[in-house]
Design an enzyme around this catalytic site. Structure first.
Site, PDB file in Angstrom:
ATOM      1  CG  ASN A   9      -2.227  -4.162   0.486  1.00  0.00           C
ATOM      2  OD1 ASN A   9      -3.003  -3.227   0.297  1.00  0.00           O
ATOM      3  ND2 ASN A   9      -1.742  -4.888  -0.510  1.00  0.00           N
ATOM      4  CD1 TRP A  10      -6.171  -3.564   5.711  1.00  0.00           C
ATOM      5  CD2 TRP A  10      -7.203  -1.617   6.129  1.00  0.00           C
ATOM      6  NE1 TRP A  10      -6.051  -3.316   7.060  1.00  0.00           N
ATOM      7  CE2 TRP A  10      -6.680  -2.128   7.349  1.00  0.00           C
ATOM      8  CE3 TRP A  10      -7.881  -0.413   6.148  1.00  0.00           C
ATOM      9  CZ2 TRP A  10      -6.823  -1.457   8.563  1.00  0.00           C
ATOM     10  CZ3 TRP A  10      -8.035   0.249   7.359  1.00  0.00           C
ATOM     11  CH2 TRP A  10      -7.515  -0.266   8.553  1.00  0.00           C
ATOM     12  CE  LYS A  11      -4.080  -7.757  -1.038  1.00  0.00           C
ATOM     13  NZ  LYS A  11      -3.829  -9.009  -1.694  1.00  0.00           N
ATOM     14  CG  HIS A  94       0.612  -5.639  -4.164  1.00  0.00           C
ATOM     15  ND1 HIS A  94      -0.143  -6.578  -4.813  1.00  0.00           N
ATOM     16  CD2 HIS A  94       0.647  -6.008  -2.853  1.00  0.00           C
ATOM     17  CE1 HIS A  94      -0.563  -7.476  -3.934  1.00  0.00           C
ATOM     18  NE2 HIS A  94      -0.100  -7.153  -2.733  1.00  0.00           N
ATOM     19  CD  GLU A  96      -3.467  -8.142  -5.133  1.00  0.00           C
ATOM     20  OE1 GLU A  96      -3.827  -7.052  -4.686  1.00  0.00           O
ATOM     21  OE2 GLU A  96      -3.454  -9.185  -4.454  1.00  0.00           O
ATOM     22  CD  GLU A 166       3.537  -8.732  -0.804  1.00  0.00           C
ATOM     23  OE1 GLU A 166       2.943  -8.923   0.249  1.00  0.00           O
ATOM     24  OE2 GLU A 166       3.044  -8.123  -1.763  1.00  0.00           O
ATOM     25  N   GLY A 172      -2.737 -14.357  -1.204  1.00  0.00           N
ATOM     26  CA  GLY A 172      -4.176 -14.610  -1.224  1.00  0.00           C
ATOM     27  C   GLY A 172      -4.557 -16.045  -1.514  1.00  0.00           C
ATOM     28  CB  SER A 212      -0.837 -17.144   2.668  1.00  0.00           C
ATOM     29  OG  SER A 212      -1.579 -17.029   1.469  1.00  0.00           O
ATOM     30  N   GLY A 233      -2.129  -9.159   3.767  1.00  0.00           N
ATOM     31  CA  GLY A 233      -3.332  -8.821   3.017  1.00  0.00           C
ATOM     32  C   GLY A 233      -4.566  -9.282   3.773  1.00  0.00           C
ATOM     33  N   GLY A 234      -5.105 -10.437   3.394  1.00  0.00           N
ATOM     34  CA  GLY A 234      -6.380 -10.936   3.916  1.00  0.00           C
ATOM     35  C   GLY A 234      -6.494 -10.875   5.433  1.00  0.00           C
TER      36      GLY A 234
HETATM   37  C1  PEP Z   1      -0.581  -8.967  -0.143  1.00  0.00           C
HETATM   38  O1  PEP Z   1      -1.516  -8.716  -0.886  1.00  0.00           O
HETATM   39  O2  PEP Z   1       0.389  -8.200  -0.067  1.00  0.00           O
HETATM   40  C2  PEP Z   1      -0.659 -10.176   0.655  1.00  0.00           C
HETATM   41  C3  PEP Z   1       0.425 -10.589   1.241  1.00  0.00           C
HETATM   42  O3  PEP Z   1      -1.888 -10.805   0.714  1.00  0.00           O
HETATM   43  P1  PEP Z   1      -2.262 -12.090   1.602  1.00  0.00           P
HETATM   44  O4  PEP Z   1      -1.713 -11.866   2.987  1.00  0.00           O
HETATM   45  O5  PEP Z   1      -3.752 -12.134   1.588  1.00  0.00           O
HETATM   46  O6  PEP Z   1      -1.627 -13.262   0.950  1.00  0.00           O
END
Ligand code: PEP
Length: 249
Positions: A9-11, A94, A96, A166, A172, A212, A233-234
């Site tokens: 997920n590149w957001k 999500h 966010e 999640e 994050g 994470s 994500g990251g």
């Molecule tokens: C996400 O945004 O779905 C996510 C899991 O982010 P991260 O891996 O950065 O925690």
């Protein structure tokens, strides 16, 4: 046997050039395992990504979709618009989106039903906040999120659903849920599906973990019996880390 799935997920990251550079690195890599790989660029990069990955096994998915068919909803994108450019799946719910754009369970239910009605597949995200976990209410909270959104589906809809647990406190933050916490919740969610839709569906629905996930913790998390992969994500913004995570199965 359930599919293994890893989604990036590149957001709101990567402009057109950066998107192509990252896709190029992933496209060139010779993945040896049978993991289903998906990436989720921004809306502006979806169509080019689909074209660019045409001859690759990597699927391009959307980060969000509107709950209506069409109309006066400035700035929004519909299921049919996504499908018309070859994007056949979207993330919905999500944390966010829930937090910054006030997407309530009620709105998310509409998004889920409208997407599935329009034959857009979904990845549905849910998970507790740190305050819920501190009060030991994570199972109740997740039950409510699932019951408020996923009851009343047709059994056949489940072929087009991926679930993603999640926990908000792990997204994050660099603080992942422990493999034990992840397995406990995935078992709980699979059991929720079993109670409401039967064991055939609960045994086949993919349940991913997100929060994470990094190269150094992916393999222990992915080896839990009820974990079918990850929503990343990251770490998905760095091709080496993302590839290492995909190779962690
Ligand atoms: C996400 O945004 O779905 C996510 C899991 O982010 P991260 O891996 O950065 O925690």
């Amino acid at each position: 046997m359930r599919k293994k799935i890893v989604i990036g997920n590149w957001k709101m990251n990567n402009d057109s050039f950066e998107t192509k550079t990252l896709l190029n690195k992933l496209k060139k890599y010779d993945f040896k395992n049978d993991v289903t790989i998906m990436v989720s660029p921004s809306f502006t990069n979806l169509q080019n990504s689909v074209i660019y990955l045409n001859d690759s096994k990597i699927e391009v998915i959307a980060q969000n979709v509107n709950e209506s068919e069409k109309g006066a909803f400035t700035g929004e994108v519909s299921s049919s618009m996504l499908k018309s450019i070859g994007v056949l799946r979207s993330i919905i719910g999500h944390s966010e989106r829930r937090l910054y754009y006030n997407e309530t369970d009620n709105i998310l239910k509409k998004k889920i039903y409208n997407a599935l009605k329009n034959e857009l597949k979904i990845i549905f995200c849910f998970g507790e906040k740190i305050s819920d976990r501190k009060n030991n209410q994570q199972f109740e909270l997740v039950n409510n999120q699932l019951s408020n959104t996923l009851l009343d589906l047709n059994k056949s809809d489940w072929e087009n659903i991926i679930l993603a647990y999640e926990p908000v406190w792990a997204i994050g933050t660099g603080e992942n849920a422990t493999p034990k916490q992840v397995q406990e919740m995935h078992f709980h969610v699979r059991n929720w599906v079993k109670i409401n839709y039967g064991s055939k569906i609960s045994n086949t629905v993919p349940i991913l973990y997100g929060g994470s996930v990094k190269p150094n913790n992916a393999s222990e998390i992915f080896s839990q019996p009820d974990v079918d992969g990850g929503l990343i994500g990251g770490a998905s913004l760095n091709h080496n880390d993302f590839i290492e995570i995909i190779n962690s199965f």
